[in-house]
Enzyme design. Structure first.
Site, PDB file in Angstrom:
ATOM      1  CB  CYS A 113      -0.947   0.010   1.193  1.00  0.00           C
ATOM      2  SG  CYS A 113      -2.171  -1.305   1.092  1.00  0.00           S
ATOM      3  CG  HIS A 250      -3.105   3.808   1.631  1.00  0.00           C
ATOM      4  ND1 HIS A 250      -3.518   3.392   0.389  1.00  0.00           N
ATOM      5  CD2 HIS A 250      -3.226   2.730   2.454  1.00  0.00           C
ATOM      6  CE1 HIS A 250      -3.871   2.111   0.471  1.00  0.00           C
ATOM      7  NE2 HIS A 250      -3.710   1.689   1.709  1.00  0.00           N
ATOM      8  CG  ASN A 280      -6.443  -0.605   0.713  1.00  0.00           C
ATOM      9  OD1 ASN A 280      -5.716  -0.156  -0.173  1.00  0.00           O
ATOM     10  ND2 ASN A 280      -5.977  -1.074   1.861  1.00  0.00           N
TER      11      ASN A 280
HETATM   12  O1  UT7 Z   1      -3.728  -0.664   3.474  1.00  0.00           O
HETATM   13  C1  UT7 Z   1      -3.269  -0.776   4.773  1.00  0.00           C
HETATM   14  C2  UT7 Z   1      -3.654  -2.040   5.351  1.00  0.00           C
HETATM   15  N1  UT7 Z   1      -4.950  -2.220   5.864  1.00  0.00           N
HETATM   16  C3  UT7 Z   1      -5.531  -1.463   6.801  1.00  0.00           C
HETATM   17  O2  UT7 Z   1      -5.159  -0.385   7.128  1.00  0.00           O
HETATM   18  C4  UT7 Z   1      -6.686  -2.082   7.520  1.00  0.00           C
HETATM   19  C5  UT7 Z   1      -6.563  -1.902   8.981  1.00  0.00           C
HETATM   20  N2  UT7 Z   1      -7.624  -2.493   9.739  1.00  0.00           N
HETATM   21  C6  UT7 Z   1      -8.921  -2.098   9.611  1.00  0.00           C
HETATM   22  O3  UT7 Z   1      -9.241  -1.247   8.805  1.00  0.00           O
HETATM   23  C7  UT7 Z   1      -9.935  -2.703  10.553  1.00  0.00           C
HETATM   24  O4  UT7 Z   1      -9.277  -3.440  11.545  1.00  0.00           O
HETATM   25  C8  UT7 Z   1     -10.972  -3.596   9.829  1.00  0.00           C
HETATM   26  C9  UT7 Z   1     -11.884  -2.747   8.991  1.00  0.00           C
HETATM   27  C10 UT7 Z   1     -10.264  -4.629   8.970  1.00  0.00           C
HETATM   28  C11 UT7 Z   1     -11.831  -4.294  10.873  1.00  0.00           C
HETATM   29  O5  UT7 Z   1     -12.431  -3.367  11.752  1.00  0.00           O
HETATM   30  P1  UT7 Z   1     -12.344  -3.602  13.339  1.00  0.00           P
HETATM   31  O6  UT7 Z   1     -13.121  -2.517  13.952  1.00  0.00           O
HETATM   32  O7  UT7 Z   1     -10.891  -3.722  13.682  1.00  0.00           O
HETATM   33  O8  UT7 Z   1     -13.132  -4.950  13.525  1.00  0.00           O
HETATM   34  P2  UT7 Z   1     -12.599  -6.336  14.085  1.00  0.00           P
HETATM   35  O9  UT7 Z   1     -11.636  -6.965  13.162  1.00  0.00           O
HETATM   36  O10 UT7 Z   1     -12.223  -6.116  15.499  1.00  0.00           O
HETATM   37  O11 UT7 Z   1     -13.969  -7.182  14.041  1.00  0.00           O
HETATM   38  C12 UT7 Z   1     -15.105  -6.835  14.805  1.00  0.00           C
HETATM   39  C13 UT7 Z   1     -16.194  -7.847  14.548  1.00  0.00           C
HETATM   40  C14 UT7 Z   1     -15.716  -9.308  14.664  1.00  0.00           C
HETATM   41  O12 UT7 Z   1     -16.734 -10.054  15.273  1.00  0.00           O
HETATM   42  P3  UT7 Z   1     -16.610 -10.454  16.820  1.00  0.00           P
HETATM   43  O13 UT7 Z   1     -15.334 -11.229  16.945  1.00  0.00           O
HETATM   44  O14 UT7 Z   1     -16.585  -9.145  17.569  1.00  0.00           O
HETATM   45  O15 UT7 Z   1     -17.844 -11.264  17.052  1.00  0.00           O
HETATM   46  C15 UT7 Z   1     -15.573  -9.742  13.232  1.00  0.00           C
HETATM   47  O16 UT7 Z   1     -15.736 -11.118  13.063  1.00  0.00           O
HETATM   48  O17 UT7 Z   1     -16.697  -7.719  13.213  1.00  0.00           O
HETATM   49  C16 UT7 Z   1     -16.685  -8.993  12.565  1.00  0.00           C
HETATM   50  N3  UT7 Z   1     -16.461  -8.789  11.135  1.00  0.00           N
HETATM   51  C17 UT7 Z   1     -17.453  -8.535  10.264  1.00  0.00           C
HETATM   52  N4  UT7 Z   1     -18.773  -8.413  10.389  1.00  0.00           N
HETATM   53  C18 UT7 Z   1     -19.511  -8.135   9.292  1.00  0.00           C
HETATM   54  C19 UT7 Z   1     -15.289  -8.804  10.472  1.00  0.00           C
HETATM   55  N5  UT7 Z   1     -15.496  -8.563   9.170  1.00  0.00           N
HETATM   56  C20 UT7 Z   1     -16.823  -8.393   9.010  1.00  0.00           C
HETATM   57  C21 UT7 Z   1     -17.636  -8.116   7.893  1.00  0.00           C
HETATM   58  N6  UT7 Z   1     -18.960  -7.998   8.083  1.00  0.00           N
HETATM   59  N7  UT7 Z   1     -17.126  -7.937   6.653  1.00  0.00           N
END
Ligand code: UT7
Length: 323
Positions: A113, A250, A280
């Site tokens: 990225c 980004h 992204n």
């Molecule tokens: O380009 C640079 C690299 N990438 C990034 O910068 C990405 C960095 N990370 C992020 O943007 C965020 O961490 C995400 C958007 C990937 C995830 O957001 P989060 O607030 O960190 O959520 P999480 O991973 O803590 O997940 C929260 C909940 C989980 O359920 P439980 O364990 O709380 O029951 C996940 O299983 O959301 C669930 N979840 C989803 N639910 C609906 C994960 N993906 C999804 C989804 N739809 N697509």
């Protein structure tokens, strides 16, 4: 003193748009979760015949047209990509061939990225050392090809596209009032390599592999790394958030962008956000956002632009320039 000035810009997307609602039909997700956690509403996904090289070529041609140059006028092409058409030859020589350019040099650069920031910084070095006068710098990605479309934690996040700039050596006075790149800062820390990676490759599995990410872990480091490297750019130029006209980060997640801007005290009206429309697009995201903003006529000559990225590796960096 030689300064590297952007004289042309362009971007290109695949035709197909995939909305969050469409993804709801194939994985256990929903529009509200995606919008709330990331800000993303839709992304472009490459179809038949749309590749990193074809998208990069389209973006590159637009940038060259705006700069009023042809392939004969270029000395070099640098393509930042994580999704090359082939393992080799590089996407850059593919694009070089498509442009009918037989002289100079073309190569790919891989920093995921952060790829465009690394490519722009490298191009700046070639120009300032006098090894080149005009370089086409492209960020081109088809991230959809690396995605495991059954993994809801990653498949909703990424999109395809390309952006490009023509970077040209011009005479400057060595002051921060010069047009062109004023300061560039690159960082990486491979101890984080397992937090965001592709689980395949020629030398290991002999497969392309799929993107894997510990999203929360990446998120945790992102804001600190981004703001640190920007503080370095501010210190090197004796500038600050006040002196920045445009912040073009980004586009990975709106929450990361908002938190970074807030920590740096950058006014929200200066922050460019298109992640809602693109997802992204990895190395393509900054040149796409830059090209869209410039195309809209909002950037005036002499204004300052702050670019930053953070991604797999981890890699991160910032470029401060005057338009
Ligand atoms: O380009 C640079 C690299 N990438 C990034 O910068 C990405 C960095 N990370 C992020 O943007 C965020 O961490 C995400 C958007 C990937 C995830 O957001 P989060 O607030 O960190 O959520 P999480 O991973 O803590 O997940 C929260 C909940 C989980 O359920 P439980 O364990 O709380 O029951 C996940 O299983 O959301 C669930 N979840 C989803 N639910 C609906 C994960 N993906 C999804 C989804 N739809 N697509």
């Amino acid at each position: 003193m030689i300064r590297s000035v952007i004289t042309g810009f362009g971007h290109a997307f695949p035709k197909r748009v995939v909305t969050n609602q469409e993804l709801e039909k194939t994985v256990d997700t929903n529009d509200a979760w995606i919008v709330q956690r990331t800000g993303i509403k839709q992304r472009h996904i490459a179809g038949e015949g749309e590749t990193s090289a074809s998208l990069g070529e389209a973006a590159g041609r637009k940038a060259m047209e705006r700069a009023g140059v042809t392939a004969d006028d270029l000395d070099m092409i640098i393509v930042a990509t994580t999704t090359p058409d082939n393992t080799f030859p590089s996407t850059a020589v593919n694009i070089q061939n498509r442009l009918g350019m037989k002289h100079g040099a073309a190569f790919d650069l891989q920093a995921v990225c952060s790829g465009f920031i690394f490519a722009l910084t490298s191009a700046d070095m070639y120009l300032r050392s006098g090894q080149a006068k005009r370089i086409l710098v492209i960020g081109a990605e088809t991230m959809s090809k690396l995605i495991d479309w059954e993994d809801r934690t990653t498949c909703v996040l990424f999109g395809d596209g390309a952006g490009a700039v023509v970077l040209e050596a011009q005479e400057g006075r060595g002051l921060t009032s010069d047009r062109g790149i004023l300061s560039a800062h690159l960082r990486s820390d491979g101890s984080h390599k397992d937090k965001l990676f592709v689980d395949g490759g020629p030398s290991t599995t002999q497969t392309v592999g799929h993107l894997r990410m510990q999203g929360r872990e990446v998120f945790k480091h992102a804001v600190g790394m981004i703001t640190d490297v920007i503080e370095d750019a501010f210190a090197a130029t004796q500038m600050d958030a006040e002196s920045i006209d445009w912040f073009i980060p980004h586009q990975a997640n709106k929450r990361i962008i908002d938190a970074s801007a807030k920590k740096l005290n950058i006014d929200p009206s200066k922050v460019v956000i298109n992640v809602d429309q693109t997802g992204n697009t990895s190395a393509a995201s900054i040149p796409i956002a830059l090209s869209q903003t410039a195309e809209s006529g909002r950037i005036e000559e002499g204004q300052t632009i702050l670019l930053e990225a953070m991604g797999g590796g981890f890699t991160w960096g910032a470029v401060l320039l005057r338009w």
